[in-house]
Design an enzyme around this catalytic site. Structure first.
Site, PDB file in Angstrom:
ATOM      1  N   GLN A 179       0.890  -1.166   0.000  1.00 37.10           N
ATOM      2  CA  GLN A 179       0.000   0.000   0.000  1.00 37.10           C
ATOM      3  C   GLN A 179       0.926   1.213   0.000  1.00 37.10           C
ATOM      4  OE1 GLN A 179      -3.209   1.043  -0.274  1.00 37.10           O
ATOM      5  NE2 GLN A 179      -2.433   3.114   0.105  1.00 37.10           N
ATOM      6  N   GLN A 181       0.344   4.628  -1.205  1.00 38.42           N
ATOM      7  CA  GLN A 181      -0.118   5.988  -0.904  1.00 38.42           C
ATOM      8  C   GLN A 181      -0.142   6.204   0.609  1.00 38.42           C
ATOM      9  OE1 GLN A 181      -4.104   7.068  -2.169  1.00 38.42           O
ATOM     10  NE2 GLN A 181      -3.586   9.215  -2.356  1.00 38.42           N
ATOM     11  N   PRO A 306      -5.813  -1.945   5.176  1.00 39.86           N
ATOM     12  CA  PRO A 306      -6.113  -0.813   6.061  1.00 39.86           C
ATOM     13  C   PRO A 306      -7.087   0.211   5.498  1.00 39.86           C
ATOM     14  CG  PRO A 306      -3.933  -0.558   5.081  1.00 39.86           C
ATOM     15  CD  PRO A 306      -4.436  -1.911   4.668  1.00 39.86           C
ATOM     16  N   GLY A 308     -10.525   1.155   2.669  1.00 38.51           N
ATOM     17  CA  GLY A 308     -11.654   0.567   1.961  1.00 38.51           C
ATOM     18  C   GLY A 308     -11.183   0.110   0.599  1.00 38.51           C
ATOM     19  N   GLY A 309     -10.524   1.010  -0.084  1.00 37.84           N
ATOM     20  CA  GLY A 309     -10.001   0.667  -1.399  1.00 37.84           C
ATOM     21  C   GLY A 309      -8.815   1.529  -1.751  1.00 37.84           C
ATOM     22  N   MET A 310      -8.073   1.079  -2.747  1.00 35.61           N
ATOM     23  CA  MET A 310      -6.939   1.853  -3.240  1.00 35.61           C
ATOM     24  C   MET A 310      -6.916   1.711  -4.759  1.00 35.61           C
ATOM     25  SD  MET A 310      -4.365   3.811  -2.665  1.00 35.61           S
ATOM     26  CE  MET A 310      -3.480   4.468  -4.065  1.00 35.61           C
ATOM     27  N   GLU A 311      -6.840   2.880  -5.410  1.00 32.57           N
ATOM     28  CA  GLU A 311      -7.051   2.955  -6.855  1.00 32.57           C
ATOM     29  C   GLU A 311      -5.844   2.549  -7.692  1.00 32.57           C
ATOM     30  OE1 GLU A 311      -6.857   5.437  -4.618  1.00 32.57           O
ATOM     31  OE2 GLU A 311      -5.972   7.259  -5.432  1.00 32.57           O
ATOM     32  N   HIS A 335     -16.020   4.607  -6.430  1.00 34.21           N
ATOM     33  CA  HIS A 335     -14.978   5.555  -6.009  1.00 34.21           C
ATOM     34  C   HIS A 335     -13.613   5.168  -6.594  1.00 34.21           C
ATOM     35  CE1 HIS A 335     -13.081   8.378  -3.063  1.00 34.21           C
ATOM     36  NE2 HIS A 335     -12.064   7.536  -3.222  1.00 34.21           N
ATOM     37  N   GLU A 336     -13.217   3.928  -6.409  1.00 34.47           N
ATOM     38  CA  GLU A 336     -11.882   3.535  -6.901  1.00 34.47           C
ATOM     39  C   GLU A 336     -11.837   3.574  -8.430  1.00 34.47           C
ATOM     40  OE1 GLU A 336      -9.912   3.814  -4.647  1.00 34.47           O
ATOM     41  OE2 GLU A 336     -11.206   3.430  -2.933  1.00 34.47           O
ATOM     42  N   HIS A 339     -11.315   7.099  -9.683  1.00 39.96           N
ATOM     43  CA  HIS A 339      -9.917   7.543  -9.602  1.00 39.96           C
ATOM     44  C   HIS A 339      -9.156   7.289 -10.914  1.00 39.96           C
ATOM     45  CE1 HIS A 339      -9.042   9.117  -5.661  1.00 39.96           C
ATOM     46  NE2 HIS A 339      -9.500   8.058  -5.016  1.00 39.96           N
ATOM     47  N   GLU A 358      -9.189  13.342  -4.371  1.00 40.90           N
ATOM     48  CA  GLU A 358     -10.294  12.751  -3.610  1.00 40.90           C
ATOM     49  C   GLU A 358     -11.610  13.526  -3.751  1.00 40.90           C
ATOM     50  OE1 GLU A 358     -10.024   9.856  -2.673  1.00 40.90           O
ATOM     51  OE2 GLU A 358      -7.862   9.537  -2.514  1.00 40.90           O
ATOM     52  N   ASP A 413      -0.196  10.554   6.718  1.00 42.42           N
ATOM     53  CA  ASP A 413      -1.026   9.512   7.337  1.00 42.42           C
ATOM     54  C   ASP A 413      -1.817  10.027   8.535  1.00 42.42           C
ATOM     55  OD1 ASP A 413      -0.108   7.639   5.573  1.00 42.42           O
ATOM     56  OD2 ASP A 413       1.387   6.802   6.948  1.00 42.42           O
ATOM     57  N   TYR A 421     -12.308  14.933   0.665  1.00 43.13           N
ATOM     58  CA  TYR A 421     -13.325  14.106   0.010  1.00 43.13           C
ATOM     59  C   TYR A 421     -14.639  14.862  -0.147  1.00 43.13           C
ATOM     60  CZ  TYR A 421     -10.399   9.941   0.812  1.00 43.13           C
ATOM     61  OH  TYR A 421      -9.385   9.024   0.793  1.00 43.13           O
ATOM     62  N   ARG A 595      -9.506  -2.528   8.668  1.00 41.94           N
ATOM     63  CA  ARG A 595      -9.787  -1.294   7.927  1.00 41.94           C
ATOM     64  C   ARG A 595      -9.929  -0.139   8.906  1.00 41.94           C
ATOM     65  NH1 ARG A 595     -15.165  -0.082   4.246  1.00 41.94           N
ATOM     66  NH2 ARG A 595     -14.562   2.041   3.667  1.00 41.94           N
ATOM     67  N   LYS A 597     -10.879   2.952   8.870  1.00 49.27           N
ATOM     68  CA  LYS A 597     -12.088   3.753   8.989  1.00 49.27           C
ATOM     69  C   LYS A 597     -13.104   3.062   9.904  1.00 49.27           C
ATOM     70  CE  LYS A 597     -16.060   4.860   6.434  1.00 49.27           C
ATOM     71  NZ  LYS A 597     -16.854   4.551   5.267  1.00 49.27           N
TER      72      LYS A 597
HETATM   73  N1  BES Z   1      -6.725   6.801  -2.408  1.00 53.50           N
HETATM   74  C1  BES Z   1      -7.584   6.552  -1.315  1.00 53.50           C
HETATM   75  C2  BES Z   1      -6.886   5.950  -0.139  1.00 53.50           C
HETATM   76  C3  BES Z   1      -5.787   6.818   0.437  1.00 53.50           C
HETATM   77  C4  BES Z   1      -5.911   8.196   0.496  1.00 53.50           C
HETATM   78  C5  BES Z   1      -4.665   6.216   0.926  1.00 53.50           C
HETATM   79  C6  BES Z   1      -4.881   8.958   1.029  1.00 53.50           C
HETATM   80  C7  BES Z   1      -3.641   6.972   1.467  1.00 53.50           C
HETATM   81  C8  BES Z   1      -3.747   8.355   1.513  1.00 53.50           C
HETATM   82  C9  BES Z   1      -8.766   5.679  -1.718  1.00 53.50           C
HETATM   83  O1  BES Z   1      -9.230   5.934  -2.991  1.00 53.50           O
HETATM   84  C10 BES Z   1      -9.894   6.039  -0.813  1.00 53.50           C
HETATM   85  O2  BES Z   1     -10.275   7.172  -0.822  1.00 53.50           O
HETATM   86  N2  BES Z   1     -10.412   5.087  -0.059  1.00 53.50           N
HETATM   87  C11 BES Z   1     -11.556   5.311   0.791  1.00 53.50           C
HETATM   88  C12 BES Z   1     -12.781   4.999  -0.023  1.00 53.50           C
HETATM   89  C13 BES Z   1     -14.050   5.629   0.410  1.00 53.50           C
HETATM   90  C14 BES Z   1     -13.973   7.124   0.507  1.00 53.50           C
HETATM   91  C15 BES Z   1     -15.166   5.235  -0.547  1.00 53.50           C
HETATM   92  C16 BES Z   1     -11.421   4.390   1.967  1.00 53.50           C
HETATM   93  O3  BES Z   1     -10.480   3.585   1.986  1.00 53.50           O
HETATM   94  O4  BES Z   1     -12.203   4.462   2.897  1.00 53.50           O
HETATM   95 ZN    ZN Z   2     -10.088   7.914  -3.033  1.00 58.09          ZN
END
Ligand code: BES
Ligand code: ZN
Length: 640
Positions: A179, A181, A306, A308-311, A335-336, A339, A358, A413, A421, A595, A597
């Site tokens: 991971q 980002q 960690p 939800g998703g990563m693009e 969302h992903e 991106h 975002e 981080d 967002y 995760r 969040k």
């Molecule tokens: N790119 C992000 C995850 C991210 C952002 C990692 C900044 C590190 C630093 C990913 O696209 C994202 O926004 N994930 C969210 C999705 C949700 C908003 C639908 C998540 O993981 O919760």
């Molecule tokens: Zn995102």
């Protein structure tokens, strides 16, 4: 200390110092007729306490004098020692003709040797900074245009998680995923780890024979499982989008251009849950322009992922916690996918500009959800998003409510919030409302085309806006208002207010129940969808009596909810009200999901009371070995 954003105004004219694109490897964008050429004049201003626009405060690299354009990786995945070992060849271009040093980012890497044109060259690994890692300075011979670095990662690399077989669904094989980002690519590859440096890449990944490797690159589902896998990413991407996963992975197609990779046990469930991905892809292309990455596949990770998703381009990494059985949480996929336009095609130049990734993506997510699932779903998600935003506005210090946030001296981080967002999306919705949807869609289409495969700053975005929408709709838009959105805390007065009729009945039911007019079993909730349940729970008062909680739980079996978002909301209420019947589920939840969040708010709430803290400590101690390094870092403070 409050740092004033002197950056607006005069300095807004400062352009990136020539490193916003990688002209060697990216095709220059075809400029649509309606879009005038934008002033890219360079001036470098460095006044104490003034943010230098376009300067990446989170990288030691020197792309302004030498920039990396291509990476060729050859790595062996050693599960026994939890290390990646091998070489990274970096091809570079001199921006300054006489540049003699290439500076890279690293973190916890062991550098064995560096060669150029087959000869060893001098290098110096600087002292480690706690969150930036260590700069690696390499002396470059005058006629060299590439270096080869032999290195290995540390078992505690911040961007890599190594899972034992027991920590996977199948329990037989180990698993690895990266991971990168925001600034973790440097913990598994020595490179210029700045989003304004774009590179193409190739990779050879060597794994135990029975495992499959996948990357954010071309993937061949039918490739023979022989332990040697080749990848190529022909479009120039920033380092934070380089990704690798290795495990007992299988593939199932979902559509012509879409499919899913996961361990066998969840493959069918994942493919069914995400079966609308192909339609989402088609709808997004139709509205916002062609998809630039050929295929769009999903990789479903173990629950310790960690995010939800990563693009990661061509292959989004997805948490399994959204496989709810009813597609209720698939906004994550939208969302992903989004991106692929906002983020991967047009990229933030620095982490201050994250809202460009975002905010645009969140706006597109809502639009995709509306196209695929209709107005009601769109409206409910918009209201829930607005509420998440309000919670952050109510709790974050003013500086952290600014979209173009000052991150100097801070670890990205630690600054994760809904501001980039949901505030970003609300800002774009306001623009849409003012100029009309069709016109705004035209604008977005042009924006994605104009800046394709470029990394841009907030200030470049504003200048683009000035020369497009602001000019065309000068009676409806003002630069002052736009700067208020981007550079001021809070939400500007008169911002759009998302509303949903589907939530009125929920408010009514909640109020009647709270007032004691009805019992839980008299709530007419049979037809409620997940979003209504979330709205019902998220808007409960802070304090609820044990009787009230028991009434809800008995009637709706909330403690045993299979939907991880509903369970999260309910567990949070349970912690705040010390509702013990939910605590076994709480413990199971915290020890099976990584995760952030979902777990961080629970740890935070538990840490508020001494007896809560004891529970948190117990869960954390049990779960820690299986948590991702980021989840450990984000939560360890709550259990001290
Ligand atoms: N790119 C992000 C995850 C991210 C952002 C990692 C900044 C590190 C630093 C990913 O696209 C994202 O926004 N994930 C969210 C999705 C949700 C908003 C639908 C998540 O993981 O919760
Ligand atoms: Zn995102």
């Amino acid at each position: 200390m409050f740092i004033k954003h002197i950056v607006v105004g005069a300095l807004a004219l400062t352009a990136l110092s020539g490193c916003s694109d990688n002209s060697s490897s990216s095709t220059s964008p075809s400029i649509t007729t309606s879009v005038p050429k934008i002033d890219q004049s360079v001036s470098s201003v460095d006044v104490t306490n003034v943010i230098q626009v376009g300067k990446d405060y989170h990288s030691f690299a020197n792309p302004e004098s030498i920039k990396v354009t291509h990476l060729n990786l050859d790595l062996t995945v050693d599960f026994t020692n939890k290390v990646l070992v091998g070489t990274a060849q970096l091809d570079f271009q001199r921006v300054e003709e006489n540049a003699t040093q290439l500076i890279l980012d690293t973190r916890d890497l062991t550098i064995d040797s560096v060669t150029a044109m087959g000869e060893a060259v001098n290098f110096d690994l600087a002292k480690t900074d706690s969150f930036l890692g260590a700069g690696l300075t390499i002396d470059i011979p005058a006629d060299a245009d590439s270096v080869v670095i032999s290195y290995q990662t540390s078992p505690k690399a911040s961007g890599v998680q190594w899972l034992t077989p027991e920590q996977t669904a199948g329990k037989k094989h180990p698993f690895l995923f990266t991971q990168a980002q925001a600034i973790h690519a440097r913990s598994f590859i020595p490179l210029q780890d700045s989003p304004q440096v774009r590179m193409t890449y190739q990779a050879t990944i060597r794994t135990p024979k029975e495992l499959l490797a996948v990357m954010s690159a071309s993937n061949e589902p039918d490739t023979p499982r022989d332990g040697v896998y080749q990848f190529s990413m022909p479009e120039p991407i920033p380092a934070y989008l380089i990704a690798l996963a290795v495990g007992d992975l299988h593939f199932k197609p979902m559509g012509e251009r879409t499919g899913v990779y996961s361990e066998k046990g969840i493959l069918d469930a994942a493919a069914a849950e995400f079966s609308d991905t192909e339609s989402m892809l088609i709808a997004t292309e139709k509205t916002f322009g062609p998809y630039s990455w050929e295929r769009y596949d999903l990789l479903i990770l173990p629950p310790s992922f960690p995010f939800g998703g990563m693009e990661n381009p061509r292959l989004s990494f997805i948490t399994p916690t959204v496989i709810a059985g009813d597609k209720s949480l698939v906004a994550l996929i939208a969302h992903e996918l989004a991106h692929s336009w906002s983020g991967n095609t047009v990229t933030n130049a620095t982490w201050r500009d994250l809202w460009l990734n975002e905010g645009f993506t969140t706006y597109l997510t809502y639009r995709i959800m509306q196209m695929i699932y209709g107005d009601e779903r769109f409206e409910m998600e918009a209201v829930l998003g607005r509420q998440d935003l309000q919670a952050d506005i109510d709790s974050l210090p003013a500086n952290d409510q600014i979209m173009a946030i000052d991150l100097r001296g801070r670890d990205p981080d630690d600054v994760f919030s809904n501001i980039p967002y949901e505030k970003g999306a609300l800002f774009l919705r306001e623009l849409e409302h003012k100029v009309g949807r069709e016109n705004f869609d035209q604008f977005l289409l042009g924006y994605f085309e104009y800046f394709a495969f470029k990394s841009i700053t907030t200030d470049q975005f504003i200048r683009y806006l000035e020369q497009t929408l602001l000019k065309e709709y000068s009676a409806k838009l003002s630069k002052q208002r736009i700067e208020q959105w981007i550079f001021q805390p809070g939400i500007p007065e008169g911002a759009p207010v998302p509303e949903s009729d589907a939530f009125s009945v929920v408010d009514q039911a909640r109020n009647d129940w709270l007032a004691g007019k009805i019992q839980a079993n008299e709530i007419d909730s049979e037809k409620w969808v997940v979003h209504q349940w979330l709205y019902f729970l998220n808007n409960m008062p802070e304090k609820l009596s044990q009787e009230k909680l028991a009434d809800l739980d008995k009637t709706f079996t909330l403690t045993n909810s299979k939907n991880n978002e509903i369970a999260h909301s309910w567990l949070l209420i349970s912690v705040k009200n010390w509702y013990q019947p939910a605590f076994k589920r709480l413990h199971d939840y915290l020890t099976s999901i990584g995760r952030n969040k979902l777990v961080k708010p629970l740890y935070k709430a538990l840490s508020q009371t001494p007896k809560g803290k004891i529970m948190a400590q117990k869960a954390f101690a049990e779960a820690k070995a299986g948590y991702h390094p980021l989840t450990v870092k984000a939560n360890e403070g709550f259990v001290l």
